[in-house]
Design a protein around this motif. Sequence first.
Motif, PDB file in Angstrom:
ATOM      1  N   SER A   9      18.232 -21.668  16.046  1.00 48.26           N
ATOM      2  CA  SER A   9      18.018 -20.769  17.176  1.00 48.26           C
ATOM      3  C   SER A   9      17.063 -21.503  18.114  1.00 48.26           C
ATOM      4  N   ASN A  51      21.049 -18.267  16.938  1.00 50.61           N
ATOM      5  CA  ASN A  51      22.086 -18.715  16.019  1.00 50.61           C
ATOM      6  C   ASN A  51      21.906 -17.852  14.772  1.00 50.61           C
ATOM      7  N   ARG A 102      21.382 -25.488  19.493  1.00 57.20           N
ATOM      8  CA  ARG A 102      21.907 -24.290  18.819  1.00 57.20           C
ATOM      9  C   ARG A 102      23.156 -24.636  18.011  1.00 57.20           C
TER      10      ARG A 102
END
Length: 107
Positions: A94, A61, A89
């Motif tokens: 991430s 992300n 996400r």
Amino acid sequence: MCGAAGAVFCLGYVSLLIAGCTIADALIFPVRPAAYTADEPNLIRLPLQGGGEVPALWLENKNAKYTVIYFHGNACDIGNMRPITENIRRQGYSVLSVEYPGYGIAA
């Protein structure tokens, strides 16, 4: 008679104990067919210290300040957990979802 019956009982008990110890791991940690393939988008391979590698799913992300390292539970793999890791996400992180050796396509 009691001696023979006792011996048969003990032999049966020891046999069950040996069989249980032999198949316990397979019963507790079943290996199922992989729920993903080697051409899965965002699939990377992480090296193992003793050699070999394990697959991992890297869901970046670009706006994330933090990364969640996700290890799945028993009887599944990173492919089964893809909806959960995609949801993490979408929440702004991430995600690195790591496979266990012997599971998924590493089996």
